[in-house]
Design a protein around this motif. Structure first.
Motif, PDB file in Angstrom:
ATOM      1  N   LYS A 218      24.068   9.257  35.456  1.00  0.00           N
ATOM      2  CA  LYS A 218      23.760   8.217  34.488  1.00  0.00           C
ATOM      3  C   LYS A 218      24.615   6.987  34.738  1.00  0.00           C
ATOM      4  CE  LYS A 218      22.215   9.881  30.028  1.00  0.00           C
ATOM      5  NZ  LYS A 218      22.684  10.319  28.740  1.00  0.00           N
TER       6      LYS A 218
ATOM      7  N   PHE B 121      24.621  11.028  22.284  1.00  0.00           N
ATOM      8  CA  PHE B 121      24.491  11.385  23.695  1.00  0.00           C
ATOM      9  C   PHE B 121      24.645  10.164  24.607  1.00  0.00           C
ATOM     10  CE2 PHE B 121      21.553  14.996  22.249  1.00  0.00           C
ATOM     11  CZ  PHE B 121      22.646  15.809  22.051  1.00  0.00           C
TER      12      PHE B 121
ATOM     13  N   VAL C 132       9.438  10.367  18.517  1.00  0.00           N
ATOM     14  CA  VAL C 132      10.698  11.077  18.285  1.00  0.00           C
ATOM     15  C   VAL C 132      10.894  11.183  16.779  1.00  0.00           C
ATOM     16  CG1 VAL C 132      13.161  11.111  18.779  1.00  0.00           C
ATOM     17  CG2 VAL C 132      11.593  10.060  20.392  1.00  0.00           C
TER      18      VAL C 132
ATOM     19  N   GLU D 297      20.446   1.332  25.748  1.00  0.00           N
ATOM     20  CA  GLU D 297      20.732   2.148  26.930  1.00  0.00           C
ATOM     21  C   GLU D 297      19.422   2.581  27.582  1.00  0.00           C
ATOM     22  OE1 GLU D 297      24.141   5.023  27.228  1.00  0.00           O
ATOM     23  OE2 GLU D 297      22.515   6.379  27.763  1.00  0.00           O
TER      24      GLU D 297
ATOM     25  N   THR E 139      19.303  10.138  25.425  1.00  0.00           N
ATOM     26  CA  THR E 139      19.901   9.414  24.305  1.00  0.00           C
ATOM     27  C   THR E 139      18.906   9.207  23.169  1.00  0.00           C
ATOM     28  OG1 THR E 139      19.458   7.506  25.677  1.00  0.00           O
ATOM     29  CG2 THR E 139      21.743   8.115  25.393  1.00  0.00           C
ATOM     30  N   THR E 140      17.606   9.325  23.472  1.00  0.00           N
ATOM     31  CA  THR E 140      16.631   9.155  22.391  1.00  0.00           C
ATOM     32  C   THR E 140      16.786  10.257  21.334  1.00  0.00           C
ATOM     33  OG1 THR E 140      15.004  10.408  23.624  1.00  0.00           O
ATOM     34  CG2 THR E 140      14.894   8.043  23.840  1.00  0.00           C
ATOM     35  N   ALA E 141      17.335  11.409  21.756  1.00  0.00           N
ATOM     36  CA  ALA E 141      17.460  12.536  20.826  1.00  0.00           C
ATOM     37  C   ALA E 141      18.539  12.286  19.783  1.00  0.00           C
ATOM     38  CB  ALA E 141      17.747  13.821  21.582  1.00  0.00           C
ATOM     39  N   ALA E 142      19.633  11.678  20.169  1.00  0.00           N
ATOM     40  CA  ALA E 142      20.704  11.401  19.222  1.00  0.00           C
ATOM     41  C   ALA E 142      21.620  10.342  19.821  1.00  0.00           C
ATOM     42  CB  ALA E 142      21.497  12.665  18.916  1.00  0.00           C
ATOM     43  N   PRO E 143      22.073   9.384  19.013  1.00  0.00           N
ATOM     44  CA  PRO E 143      22.926   8.320  19.560  1.00  0.00           C
ATOM     45  C   PRO E 143      24.225   8.857  20.163  1.00  0.00           C
ATOM     46  CG  PRO E 143      22.173   7.758  17.365  1.00  0.00           C
ATOM     47  CD  PRO E 143      21.769   9.170  17.602  1.00  0.00           C
TER      48      PRO E 143
ATOM     49  N   PHE F 119      17.281   3.032  22.520  1.00  0.00           N
ATOM     50  CA  PHE F 119      17.416   3.909  23.681  1.00  0.00           C
ATOM     51  C   PHE F 119      16.054   4.029  24.354  1.00  0.00           C
ATOM     52  CE2 PHE F 119      20.711   5.719  20.760  1.00  0.00           C
ATOM     53  CZ  PHE F 119      21.783   5.197  21.451  1.00  0.00           C
TER      54      PHE F 119
ATOM     55  N   TYR G 193      17.671   3.589  16.562  1.00  0.00           N
ATOM     56  CA  TYR G 193      18.497   4.101  15.468  1.00  0.00           C
ATOM     57  C   TYR G 193      19.164   2.899  14.796  1.00  0.00           C
ATOM     58  CZ  TYR G 193      17.987   8.818  17.326  1.00  0.00           C
ATOM     59  OH  TYR G 193      17.479  10.017  17.741  1.00  0.00           O
TER      60      TYR G 193
ATOM     61  N   ARG H 228      22.436   0.487  11.089  1.00  0.00           N
ATOM     62  CA  ARG H 228      23.378   1.395  10.447  1.00  0.00           C
ATOM     63  C   ARG H 228      24.793   0.852  10.613  1.00  0.00           C
ATOM     64  NH1 ARG H 228      24.513   6.040  14.609  1.00  0.00           N
ATOM     65  NH2 ARG H 228      24.420   4.851  16.529  1.00  0.00           N
TER      66      ARG H 228
ATOM     67  N   LYS I 286      13.087  12.433  14.813  1.00  0.00           N
ATOM     68  CA  LYS I 286      14.384  12.247  14.147  1.00  0.00           C
ATOM     69  C   LYS I 286      14.890  10.808  14.187  1.00  0.00           C
ATOM     70  CE  LYS I 286      15.989  16.130  12.487  1.00  0.00           C
ATOM     71  NZ  LYS I 286      17.063  16.489  11.566  1.00  0.00           N
TER      72      LYS I 286
ATOM     73  N   ALA J   5      13.460   4.896  21.488  1.00  0.00           N
ATOM     74  CA  ALA J   5      13.863   5.331  20.153  1.00  0.00           C
ATOM     75  C   ALA J   5      14.855   4.330  19.604  1.00  0.00           C
ATOM     76  CB  ALA J   5      14.492   6.718  20.203  1.00  0.00           C
TER      77      ALA J   5
ATOM     78  N   GLN K  76      13.944   5.803  27.540  1.00  0.00           N
ATOM     79  CA  GLN K  76      14.001   6.914  28.490  1.00  0.00           C
ATOM     80  C   GLN K  76      12.740   6.852  29.339  1.00  0.00           C
ATOM     81  OE1 GLN K  76      16.307   9.839  28.569  1.00  0.00           O
ATOM     82  NE2 GLN K  76      15.236  10.063  30.487  1.00  0.00           N
TER      83      GLN K  76
ATOM     84  N   CYS L 213      13.784  15.103  21.500  1.00  0.00           N
ATOM     85  CA  CYS L 213      14.135  15.045  20.083  1.00  0.00           C
ATOM     86  C   CYS L 213      14.804  16.359  19.712  1.00  0.00           C
ATOM     87  CB  CYS L 213      12.897  14.814  19.234  1.00  0.00           C
ATOM     88  SG  CYS L 213      13.285  14.478  17.524  1.00  0.00           S
ATOM     89  N   LEU L 214      15.837  16.264  18.908  1.00  0.00           N
ATOM     90  CA  LEU L 214      16.669  17.428  18.654  1.00  0.00           C
ATOM     91  C   LEU L 214      16.626  17.788  17.172  1.00  0.00           C
ATOM     92  CD1 LEU L 214      20.167  17.720  20.231  1.00  0.00           C
ATOM     93  CD2 LEU L 214      19.863  18.323  17.882  1.00  0.00           C
TER      94      LEU L 214
END
Lengths: 287, 241
Positions: free
Chosen positions: B87, A91, B29, B71, A85-89, B120, B50, B53, B31, B48, B122, A146-147
């Motif tokens: 998961k 996921f 990360v 998460e 999920t760190t790569a994109a919300p 998030f 985000y 928003r 992005k 990470a 991991q 990361c994507l």
């Protein structure tokens, strides 16, 4: 997903048509590759590969298992990809499952060869300990941290790097087990066997945007693609697997044309990757 | 089993009041809006962030404060034996909740009404104390994302084995069945925001063990500040000021 305005879309498409992409690369240039091996000490082998902003971690774990009755002389290899999920919300929860499965299947096609095990990049018969009774099961787990586009190429490179880093313990089999008995084994904690990774193919994805195709597309460029072809090629220039994704149809002539381009690009990629892996391994030994 | 040798050394060679080697890195990360890696010995986690928003699910929108979501997930290769759990098992859900509540308590949510912040975490490697490592990583990631906070919340665990209070338990010590006290602490306002314990412990000893965990939190807070200062200096340097 990637939100682009009409102007940005035209800019990306126009740049690709003129062979000068938004980050200054040519159509057939890769982003810088960075490889770090041995990032997960608990695994038998591991590697982290960064391709521009795309960042993946791959680990190899070996467990003793029983070969399948259909192929008593071959070990087993499973590839599993997980999109963090760190790569994109998007996921979050089960959101990454579809992409994870797609990538796992694609990697299996590209690296493991046919169902019989023929044409696999990894020599499956080297995983056998006692024929028909004991073999190594290799679990290759990849994590997308990361994507930023071109995941498949990055994952392929990470698996190759992780396998180069892998040491399988030497197993001593106690003599005297007869018939159906499961022989006793003694796993050495000091002696490790290295894999021959020179035959493992690399994956090169050509993304078609407009009338041209590019390698190593970023997320923004991927959002403009009409179709993509992933080809895995080994050092000898043999094509080991091919997958076409995306909706639009391709002229068979273009596919053949792509193959010759991939052959050329993959040579550079293999050399670059090998030198990065060697540099990382050498760095790890020194420290 | 003997967890503290007669010479006063633990299984991994540490003293009872010694923490494992900690290492942190901001911006792992590329992005994400904010991200960090946090290592405590062999435990390694990535966080990470985000946001803030737009709220993705309108029904969850809160009109006077920000919605904080979290998460927690573990990589297949993070544990000694390969995990085949899917998961969202109960343990991950519980840890997600704990992290969310801890972070929510220190984020100034009223400054960002009708918005959403996603955290998030991991786990790349688990060797005890993942809960604490995740909270520390999340703090750094939130700071990296520039989200206003009351204080830098840090977390550390401590235990009590062989009648000795031990700081920062590793996996072997954690699974020994003794008490495991996890504390989340706000160092500037000197307040505890998270306190969890399993097993049993006499009250007077509990005080010592908790105090030990708080000392650990303070040490981590100092380290996190150093890392952030270093990161800010780097940013300043890159901007050419």
């Amino acid at each position: 997903m990637v939100g682009l305005s009409l102007g940005e879309e035209h800019f990306i498409q126009g740049g690709i048509a003129q062979d000068l992409r938004s980050d200054g690369r040519k159509r057939l240039t890769y982003r810088p590759i960075y490889v770090e091996t041995g990032v997960i000490p608990q695994a038998n082998g591991s590697a982290r590969v960064m391709l521009g902003k795309t960042d993946v971690v791959s680990s190899v774990k070996a467990e003793l298992g029983k070969p399948s009755s259909l192929q008593p002389d071959k070990g087993k290899v499973a590839i599993h990809v997980d999109c963090s999920t760190t790569a994109a919300p998007m996921f979050e929860g089960r959101g990454g499952e579809e992409l994870s499965t797609e990538l796992s299947v694609a990697l299996q096609h590209c690296l493991l060869g046919a169902k019989s095990g023929a044409g696999a990049g990894i020599d499956l018969s080297s995983l056998i300990v006692v024929e028909g009774k004991i073999c190594w099961d290799l679990y290759i787990d990849c994590l997308v941290v990361c994507l930023d586009g071109n995941l498949l190429d990055a994952l392929g490179a990470a698996i190759k790097a992780a396998l180069s880093n892998t040491g399988i313990p030497r197993v001593h089999v106690a003599a005297g087990a007869l018939g159906d008995e499961q022989p006793e084994v003694d796993i050495s904690e000091e002696e490790f066997l290295q894999f021959d990774t020179s035959d493992i193919p690399v994956i090169v994805t050509l993304t078609k945007v407009g009338r041209h195709y590019i390698v190593d597309a970023t997320s923004e460029e991927e959002s403009q693609m009409s179709s993509a072809v992933s080809i895995s090629v080994n050092r000898k220039g043999h094509i080991c697997g091919l997958i076409k994704r995306g909706g639009a149809g391709l002229d068979p002539g273009i596919i053949l044309d792509m193959m010759s381009v991939v052959k050329h690009v993959s040579e550079q990629l293999i050399n670059k990757l090998d030198s990065e892996i060697a540099a990382s391994e050498a760095g790890a030994e020194e420290s | 089993m003997e967890f503290v040798s007669p010479e006063g050394l633990r299984l991994d060679g540490r003293r009872p009041m010694e923490m494992r080697q900690i290492r942190a890195e901001i911006g792992a990360v590329a992005k994400a809006d904010g991200s960090a890696v946090f290592e405590m010995g062999n435990t390694k986690v990535i966080a990470a962030v985000y946001g803030p928003r737009e709220v993705q699910n309108r029904t969850q929108q809160i009109n006077d404060q920000a919605l904080v979501r979290c998460e927690y997930s573990m990589a297949n290769f993070s544990t000694g034996d390969r995990m085949r759990k899917p998961k969202g098992d109960r343990r991950s859900t519980e840890i997600s909740l704990v992290i969310r509540q801890t972070m929510e308590a220190c984020i100034l949510t009223h400054l960002m009404p009708r918005s959403q912040i996603d955290i998030f975490v991991q786990v790349l490697q688990a060797d005890g104390g993942t809960r604490s490592a995740c909270i520390n990583a999340a703090t750094l990631a939130l700071a990296d994302a520039g989200i206003p906070m009351r204080d830098l919340v840090t977390s550390c665990s401590s235990g009590y084995l062989n009648s000795t209070p031990l700081l920062d338990l590793n996996y072997v010590e954690d699974s020994a069945g003794g008490p495991d006290v996890t504390v989340g602490f706000l160092p500037k306002v000197d307040k505890v925001t998270l306190l969890q314990m399993d097993s049993k412990l006499p009250i007077d000893i509990f005080e010592n063990v908790m105090q030990l965990a708080i000392e650990g939190c303070k040490a981590i807070a100092n380290y996190i500040r150093e890392i952030m200062l270093e990161n800010t200096k780097q940013l300043e340097y890159r901007r050419g000021i």
